[in-house]
Design a protein around this motif. Structure first.
Motif, short mmCIF file in Angstrom:
data_model
loop_
_atom_site.label_atom_id
_atom_site.label_comp_id
_atom_site.label_asym_id
_atom_site.label_seq_id
_atom_site.Cartn_x
_atom_site.Cartn_y
_atom_site.Cartn_z
N PHE A 212 3.19 4.24 -4.33
CA PHE A 212 3.07 3.25 -5.41
C PHE A 212 1.75 2.49 -5.31
N ASN A 213 1.44 2.09 -4.08
CA ASN A 213 0.20 1.33 -3.89
C ASN A 213 -1.02 2.16 -4.28
N GLU A 214 -0.99 3.44 -3.85
CA GLU A 214 -2.14 4.29 -4.15
C GLU A 214 -2.32 4.47 -5.65
N ALA A 215 -1.19 4.73 -6.33
CA ALA A 215 -1.25 4.92 -7.78
C ALA A 215 -1.79 3.65 -8.44
N PHE A 216 -1.28 2.50 -7.98
CA PHE A 216 -1.72 1.23 -8.56
C PHE A 216 -3.22 1.05 -8.36
N ARG A 217 -3.67 1.30 -7.13
CA ARG A 217 -5.10 1.11 -6.82
C ARG A 217 -5.97 2.04 -7.66
N LYS A 218 -5.50 3.27 -7.85
CA LYS A 218 -6.31 4.22 -8.61
C LYS A 218 -6.44 3.77 -10.07
N VAL A 219 -5.32 3.29 -10.65
CA VAL A 219 -5.39 2.81 -12.04
C VAL A 219 -6.34 1.62 -12.11
N GLN A 220 -6.19 0.74 -11.13
CA GLN A 220 -7.02 -0.47 -11.12
C GLN A 220 -8.50 -0.10 -11.06
N ALA A 221 -8.82 0.88 -10.21
CA ALA A 221 -10.22 1.27 -10.04
C ALA A 221 -10.76 1.89 -11.33
N ALA A 222 -9.88 2.55 -12.09
CA ALA A 222 -10.35 3.23 -13.31
C ALA A 222 -10.51 2.25 -14.47
N GLU A 223 -9.90 1.05 -14.36
CA GLU A 223 -9.97 0.08 -15.45
C GLU A 223 -11.34 -0.56 -15.50
N PRO A 224 -11.82 -0.89 -16.70
CA PRO A 224 -13.09 -1.62 -16.77
C PRO A 224 -12.89 -3.03 -16.19
N GLU A 225 -14.03 -3.64 -15.85
CA GLU A 225 -13.95 -4.97 -15.26
C GLU A 225 -13.34 -5.96 -16.26
N ASN A 226 -12.60 -6.92 -15.74
CA ASN A 226 -11.99 -7.97 -16.59
C ASN A 226 -11.01 -7.44 -17.63
N SER A 227 -10.43 -6.29 -17.38
CA SER A 227 -9.42 -5.80 -18.32
C SER A 227 -8.13 -6.58 -18.05
N PRO A 228 -7.21 -6.58 -19.02
CA PRO A 228 -5.96 -7.33 -18.81
C PRO A 228 -5.23 -6.87 -17.55
N PHE A 229 -5.52 -5.62 -17.14
CA PHE A 229 -4.83 -5.08 -15.97
C PHE A 229 -5.11 -5.93 -14.72
N ASP A 230 -6.30 -6.55 -14.70
CA ASP A 230 -6.66 -7.41 -13.55
C ASP A 230 -5.66 -8.54 -13.36
N TYR A 231 -5.02 -8.94 -14.46
CA TYR A 231 -4.11 -10.08 -14.37
C TYR A 231 -2.65 -9.65 -14.32
N THR A 232 -2.47 -8.33 -14.15
CA THR A 232 -1.11 -7.81 -14.20
C THR A 232 -0.54 -7.64 -12.80
N VAL A 233 0.70 -8.05 -12.62
CA VAL A 233 1.41 -7.79 -11.37
C VAL A 233 2.59 -6.88 -11.72
N LEU A 234 2.71 -5.77 -10.96
CA LEU A 234 3.80 -4.84 -11.23
C LEU A 234 4.85 -4.93 -10.13
N GLY A 235 6.06 -4.52 -10.49
CA GLY A 235 7.12 -4.48 -9.48
C GLY A 235 8.09 -3.38 -9.82
N ILE A 236 8.88 -2.99 -8.82
CA ILE A 236 9.94 -2.02 -9.10
C ILE A 236 11.24 -2.63 -8.59
N ARG A 237 12.22 -2.60 -9.46
CA ARG A 237 13.46 -3.29 -9.21
C ARG A 237 14.63 -2.33 -9.24
N ASP A 238 15.61 -2.58 -8.40
CA ASP A 238 16.87 -1.87 -8.48
C ASP A 238 17.58 -2.37 -9.73
N ARG A 239 17.96 -1.43 -10.60
CA ARG A 239 18.48 -1.88 -11.88
C ARG A 239 19.81 -2.64 -11.71
N GLU A 240 20.59 -2.22 -10.68
CA GLU A 240 21.90 -2.85 -10.54
C GLU A 240 21.85 -4.17 -9.77
N THR A 241 21.21 -4.12 -8.59
CA THR A 241 21.22 -5.33 -7.77
C THR A 241 20.11 -6.29 -8.17
#
Ligand code: ADP
Length: 553
Positions: A212-241
């Motif tokens: 997950f970290n690698e995928a996130f870093r790769k997307v981040q690196a491909a984004e232009p500077e100051n894109s909204p992605f810079d301000y985005t925090v992602l998470g993965i949640r167990d749908r039930e708990t």
């Protein structure tokens, strides 16, 4: 009936119609817009959309990474030689033991049957025996739908998708169902023909800590500077708990039930991907946006209404001045007319020889002199005033014995006072040093103050004049016991044309210029004029001139 509006009402109506209404409309429109924004939440929608885009990109990258791993695993077994099943099984076990991303690997082909290779050192999430059980389930599901898998994977390869996904239920630990997603990849023989299907589940820790970290870093690196992605925090949640099993920024706390979310089943069954802006939730952000806009609108409203208020005030002042000026003209004309008609009347009487006694004649002469003096005084005031207004008033300062000058002025006025039955009290400090003053202006001030004291004395017949030293100034006081002046008018009586609203004031002739002249003279002498007075208690005016002021011109 025709409506008759006073000028003030007219201005008020014009201001309301021409200014207040448009301003209020503008502000209302802004507020409505903000209300609409709050109701329909387009800001939230836009933010949500942006977050969703970020999530899609990262999910896609995760799938790309996973395809890479599937290809890597397939590469370790190919070419699959079905005639040597032990060899195939050994390579499968070796792959499961050495590739950290594998939790469980299963190979199946109709020729060889199923081989199960769980990861030898049990990872946290799955126990060894359970993993074996899972392996059998996985093998069973591949066997049951072998042909479908093969077709699907052959199709997938054409579009360079090397692995396929199928929901796969894994029953785990202490009666609690836990799920994992299985991925499938096609194995080929030496002639590149499909030789069997390989299914694998991924190690949870590897996903959480690496993939997950690698995928996130790769997307981040491909984004232009100051894109909204810079301000985005992602998470993965167990749908039930609802447990957060991964986040791109572990230090950022404060997740919200309303965060943007999307399904994550293609990677981990029964999990969702969530996203929020760094630092604050979408709601907080929208709220901040609202508050900022609301404050802006309110600030604008305050400024606009403040502006309206000041416009209203200055228009009112101008109108008041215009009214005072027209009063002034009629007052002055009146004041000029009375002495003139008296002078004419008595002069005519004398001329016609109708006066019998010489005392009577004497009396008429003195009336004519007095009235012409009043005229002179009035005209002097007017001339001084117009010079001051034009900025051309010149003062001639010379060292002056003030007690002498005051005495002299009083002398010329004494007759007038006595005629009216006034008692004059004098306290003049003869020991004052010589003071630099314009003699004419100074004595004009005293005359104006005395004139007022007489005019506004009502029934009282006492006036006091004093001259004394006060700190560094020579103070000239003129005190009466007349009608007095309201507190609220203390400042305004020194304005040009102003006359208080008292009925006695209105029945008394005056131009409203006297005190404004006194004030001007005081200022020209670097001094001041002040009043102490209250209604019914009489008034005391004090003119102060500095005794030793070398800087005067
Ligand atoms: P005028 O006397 O010609 O009206 P002034 O400038 O001399 O004009 O005075 C302005 C106003 O101040 C007067 O109209 C009156 O209302 C008030 N005023 C001045 N002197 C006195 C006083 N001694 N007692 C009461 N009111 C006074």
């Amino acid at each position: 009936m025709k409506l008759r509006w006073s000028p003030k009402t007219k201005v008020a109506v014009v201001m309301v119609v021409a200014l207040c209404l448009p301003v209020s409309a503008l502000i209302t429109a802004q507020l409505l817009r903000l209300y609409y924004l709050e109701e329909t939440k387009p800001v939230q929608a836009i933010l949500n959309q942006q977050l969703l885009q970020g999530m899609r990109k990262v999910e896609k990258q995760i799938l790309v990474e996973r395809n890479g791993l599937a290809a890597e695993l397939a590469g370790a077994l190919e070419p699959a030689d079905l005639s040597k099943p032990q060899e195939l099984h050994r390579r499968l076990q070796q792959a499961a033991a050495t590739k950290p991303f594998i939790d469980l690997a299963v190979f199946y082909s109709p020729e060889t049957g199923a081989f199960i290779a769980p990861r030898p050192a049990p990872a946290d999430s799955f126990e060894a025996s359970e993993r074996m059980e899972n392996g059998e389930q996985l093998a069973g599901s591949i066997e049951a739908t072998y042909q479908r898998f093969t077709d699907m994977l052959v199709e997938g390869e054409k579009s360079r998708m090397y692995s396929a996904v199928e929901d796969f239920l894994v029953v785990l630990k202490r009666n609690r169902n836990q799920y994992n997603t299985a991925h499938y990849v096609l194995l080929h023989d030496a002639e590149h023909r499909p030789a069997g299907v390989l299914g694998f589940t991924m190690d949870r820790k590897y996903l959480q800590e690496t993939l997950f970290n690698e995928a996130f870093r790769k997307v981040q690196a491909a984004e232009p500077e100051n894109s909204p992605f810079d301000y985005t925090v992602l998470g993965i949640r167990d749908r039930e708990t609802g447990d957060l099993i991964w986040t791109s920024e572990p230090t950022s706390a404060k997740w919200d039930a309303k965060d943007a979310r999307k399904s994550f089943d293609y990677v981990m069954l029964f999990h969702v991907m969530v996203a929020k802006m760094k630092g604050m939730t979408i709601d907080e952000m929208a709220h901040e946006f609202m508050m900022r806009n609301l404050l802006l609108v309110l600030g604008l409203a305050v400024v606009m209404f403040g502006g309206l208020f000041f416009t209203w005030r200055s228009v009112n002042r101008e109108m008041e001045l215009a009214r005072l000026k027209s009063d002034f003209v009629s007052n002055v004309s009146h004041e000029l007319k009375t002495p003139l008609s008296l002078i004419r009347l008595f002069a005519e009487t004398l001329e016609l020889g109708r006066v019998r006694t010489s005392e009577k004649a004497q009396e008429y002469y003195s009336i004519i002199r007095k009235e012409s003096e009043r005229l002179t005084g009035l005209i002097n005031n007017l001339l001084d005033f117009s010079r001051i207004e034009a900025g051309g008033k010149q003062y001639r300062f010379e060292p002056t014995n003030l007690a002498g000058l005051v005495e002299q002025t009083l002398e010329s006025y004494r007759y007038h006072l006595e005629q009216r039955g006034f008692e004059l009290e004098e306290h003049l400090d003869a020991g004052l040093p010589a003071v630099q003053v314009d003699r004419e202006a100074y004595s004009l001030c005293l005359l104006n103050l005395l004139d007022n004291a007489v005019k506004y004395s009502g029934d009282s017949r006492k006036v006091a004049v004093s001259l004394f030293r006060e700190n560094g100034s020579a103070a000239l006081g003129v005190e009466d016991h007349g009608i007095g002046i309201h507190r609220k008018d203390h400042r305004r009586i020194f304005e040009k044309f102003f006359r208080a609203g008292d009925p006695l004031v209105h029945n008394t002739k005056g131009s409203g210029l006297g005190l404004s002249l006194v004030k001007h003279v005081a200022q020209a002498h670097h001094g001041s004029v002040a009043v102490e007075s209250s209604p019914g208690q009489g008034s005391k005016f004090t003119l102060r001139v500095p005794i030793d002021d070398a800087g005067r011109n």
